[in-house]
Design a protein around this motif. Sequence first.
Motif, short mmCIF file in Angstrom:
data_model
loop_
_atom_site.label_atom_id
_atom_site.label_comp_id
_atom_site.label_asym_id
_atom_site.label_seq_id
_atom_site.Cartn_x
_atom_site.Cartn_y
_atom_site.Cartn_z
N TRP A 1 0.83 -1.21 0.00
CA TRP A 1 0.00 0.00 0.00
C TRP A 1 0.86 1.25 0.00
O TRP A 1 0.59 2.21 -0.72
CB TRP A 1 -0.92 -0.02 1.22
N TRP A 2 1.94 1.25 0.80
CA TRP A 2 2.87 2.38 0.79
C TRP A 2 3.53 2.50 -0.59
O TRP A 2 3.61 3.60 -1.15
CB TRP A 2 3.95 2.18 1.86
N ALA A 3 3.99 1.38 -1.14
CA ALA A 3 4.68 1.41 -2.43
C ALA A 3 3.77 1.90 -3.54
O ALA A 3 4.23 2.58 -4.47
CB ALA A 3 5.23 0.02 -2.76
N TRP A 4 2.49 1.57 -3.45
CA TRP A 4 1.55 2.01 -4.49
C TRP A 4 1.48 3.54 -4.55
O TRP A 4 1.27 4.12 -5.62
CB TRP A 4 0.16 1.43 -4.22
N HIS A 5 1.68 4.20 -3.43
CA HIS A 5 1.62 5.66 -3.38
C HIS A 5 2.94 6.33 -3.80
O HIS A 5 3.01 7.57 -3.79
CB HIS A 5 1.27 6.13 -1.97
N LEU A 6 3.95 5.57 -4.16
CA LEU A 6 5.27 6.14 -4.41
C LEU A 6 5.29 7.25 -5.47
O LEU A 6 6.00 8.25 -5.28
CB LEU A 6 6.27 5.04 -4.78
#
Length: 278
Positions: A163-168
């Motif tokens: 989920w964090w990586a998707w917002h990168l």
Amino acid sequence: MPVEKQPGRPFSLWIYLLIVFALSWPIQVAFVVWGQTELLSYSLSSLAMIMVTVGTYIAGRYVFKDSFADAGWSLGKPVHYVLVIGLGVLLWVVPTLAGLLMGSYSWPAGLLVSQVVLVFLVKFIGVLIPAFGEEFGWRGYLLPRLAQLHTPRKALLIQSVIWWAWHLPTVVGIGFMVAGTGAGAGAGVAVTVLAVVLITIVPSVMHAVIFSYIWAKSKSLGVATVYHAIYDSLREAMERTTGFAPITDLWTNVVITIIGLILLVKADWKTLLSGKSR
């Protein structure tokens, strides 16, 4: 949480992520590059969130031939909605009130509380469908499948990092914006962007834990979606009307991190993700 499975290709995390990221990341990049007006910003960010559901549906329906029955289609209980609204207020309204009491923040001249409420309501309604787009994909679909492949906490952490990586793309865009305003003066653009990316990891991962707990405890995409919409719309409404108090960003990240860590360590994720708390 059990996943009803039809005959089809076994679930593959990498195939799922390839589909979802391929559909949504280009739109996030477009949001960073071209989202200069409020209409474009809303349209592109919302579309990127909705593409998570589109990608999830394509992957589940046509690649893995999954059932979506256990995504969390119940409405949840009234107390669940009261609690998630309260959490949103704790994260965004409380630091503003604290700033007013401490004298470190002044209410904008001429701004009425009713104006703030109106902006919040408009943004809340506007973000409900995009918020569902994310919750259906990350919590309703991905998390229970990971829980069948890994221990509950490992599944939770994998989903949270994803989920964090998707917002990168958006986070990197914020890093460039910070570098451009001179807030990272002397550090260089690359260092500033990297610092922004690294700073977001822990609060973002812990926030995903909170989202997952809300979904798993309530067994409701509705409750998770309302929390997502409350969080985003309160943040944007206050940013555009009252402005943030000096302590707001620090307060929000610290509170999210503390709550997330407590839930990660103390919550009975084995029971939550097996569906036994229905």
